[in-house]
Design an enzyme around this catalytic site. Structure first.
Site, short mmCIF file in Angstrom:
data_model
loop_
_atom_site.label_atom_id
_atom_site.label_comp_id
_atom_site.label_asym_id
_atom_site.label_seq_id
_atom_site.Cartn_x
_atom_site.Cartn_y
_atom_site.Cartn_z
N ASP A 129 52.11 13.47 23.14
CA ASP A 129 51.58 12.79 21.97
C ASP A 129 51.02 11.44 22.43
O ASP A 129 50.22 11.39 23.36
CB ASP A 129 52.69 12.68 20.90
CG ASP A 129 52.24 12.03 19.61
OD1 ASP A 129 51.56 12.71 18.81
OD2 ASP A 129 52.57 10.85 19.40
N HIS A 327 53.40 21.05 17.45
CA HIS A 327 53.14 19.78 18.14
C HIS A 327 54.27 19.36 19.07
O HIS A 327 54.01 18.72 20.10
CB HIS A 327 52.92 18.69 17.09
CG HIS A 327 52.60 17.35 17.68
ND1 HIS A 327 51.44 17.10 18.37
CD2 HIS A 327 53.30 16.18 17.68
CE1 HIS A 327 51.43 15.84 18.77
NE2 HIS A 327 52.54 15.26 18.37
#
Length: 350
Positions: A129, A327
């Site tokens: 991320d 994610h």
């Protein structure tokens, strides 16, 4: 293209906390060692396990070193010194008061200082991320320290292009993109901090493959006018990877620290754009790895960036998309992530 020396990256006075060791009862039995080391932030909290070549693990939002809990023992068992840090603004690391103290130049300086404070001269840096962007920028600016870079979820895009705030403001039509929502000081804090645990649970669920909203539901990347981001989080059970104890760890840290330090990363994107203007279009040339989730917008929306890797990541050794993964891939699919990381690292050192 010039190399940035350590003296050119912002430096600050640091307290005398070098070598301080911290242990938690939940970690003391499994070989993880907590340590505070001096850094330009003031101090950086790191958790390490194993011995061998150094692998520095950099987390994203809204997480902490704990997001690498599955990778630390796997990398240690494979013969590496695995070190996961709390990015400045998170956990036990320092939280500078100045909003502009969270630009990428500062985070690169922290990473380089951690490597030095650990007695090493080089490291492989791996990020997820925001950590992927921090890792890529660390490799770009300090190739003398970071010999290889692994990127999880967020592909590398070279500096340059339009001003970020203008790009985000143009997304979503009448709705507001979450990055723009996060950029206004105090706004997201007002939504999150009254119920940190509940908000985190919803945010993690919104972007996990097994709990994310269906294609006909409102997209949780956007905020309706006058509404909050949380209103688009899914109801129901948590994602399979997130146990109650895991959520307690994350919530406990943010309940103690607040969210401003973490959110300040989003509030420096235009400053980063200005700081890195001299690197517009620059490739990261060290050996690299990319792993994304097949159901992660951070990967799928940036497919063009992945397609550009022959130019932007000429040292790429592998690019993988995990089918059916969201994610939080190193937590959703730890075995696959560990296997890909270890195979790549062994190829580097073979």
């Amino acid at each position: 293209m010039r190399q940035v020396s350590r003296n050119e990256v912002p430096q600050h006075q640091v307290p005398q906390q070098d070598g301080t060791h911290l242990r938690e009862p939940r970690d003391g039995r499994d070989g993880r060692v907590h340590r505070l080391v001096s850094s330009p932030a003031g101090r950086t909290h790191v958790v390490e396990q194993g011995s061998g070549p150094l692998v520095l693990l950099v987390h994203g939002f809204p997480e902490s070193w704990y997001s690498w809990r599955h990778q630390l023992p796997a990398l240690a068992a494979a013969g590496y010194r695995a070190v996961a840090l709390d990015v400045r603004g998170y956990g036990r690391s320092a939280k500078p008061a100045a909003p502009d103290a969270y630009r990428l130049l500062d985070l690169v300086a922290d990473n380089a200082a951690v490597v030095e404070e650990l007695g090493e001269t080089s490291a492989v840096v791996v990020g997820h991320d925001w950590g992927a962007t921090i890792a890529a920028t660390s490799a770009l600016l300090r190739p003398d320290v970071f010999r290889a870079v692994g990127l999880l979820s967020v592909p590398y895009t070279p500096p340059g292009g339009p001003r970020p705030s203008e790009v985000f403001a143009g997304m979503g039509g009448d709705e507001e993109f979450y990055v723009s929502y996060f950029q206004e000081p105090g706004r997201a804090e007002a939504e999150i901090e009254p119920d940190v645990r509940g908000w985190l649970a919803g945010f993690y669920a919104a972007f996990s493959a097994d709990t994310m909203p269906g294609p006909d539901a409102p997209d949780p990347h956007f905020v309706s006018p006058g509404k909050t981001l949380r209103e688009r989080f899914p109801a129901g059970p948590p994602p399979a990877w997130l146990g109650a104890d895991d959520l307690d760890v994350y919530a406990g840290e943010f309940e103690r620290t607040g969210l401003t330090g973490a959110l300040n990363r989003y509030r420096n994107m235009d400053r980063d754009w200005e700081d890195l203007a001299g690197y517009a279009g620059a490739p990261v040339t060290q050996p690299s790895l990319f792993v994304g989730g097949g159901r992660d917008a951070s990967t799928t929306w940036l497919a063009d960036a992945i397609a550009a890797y022959p130019t932007t990541l000429p040292g790429l050794r592998g690019s993988h998309v995990l089918d059916g993964c969201g994610h939080w891939l190193q937590q959703e699919r730890p075995e696959d992530t560990n296997r890909l990381l270890v195979e790549w690292l062994r190829e580097l050192d073979g």
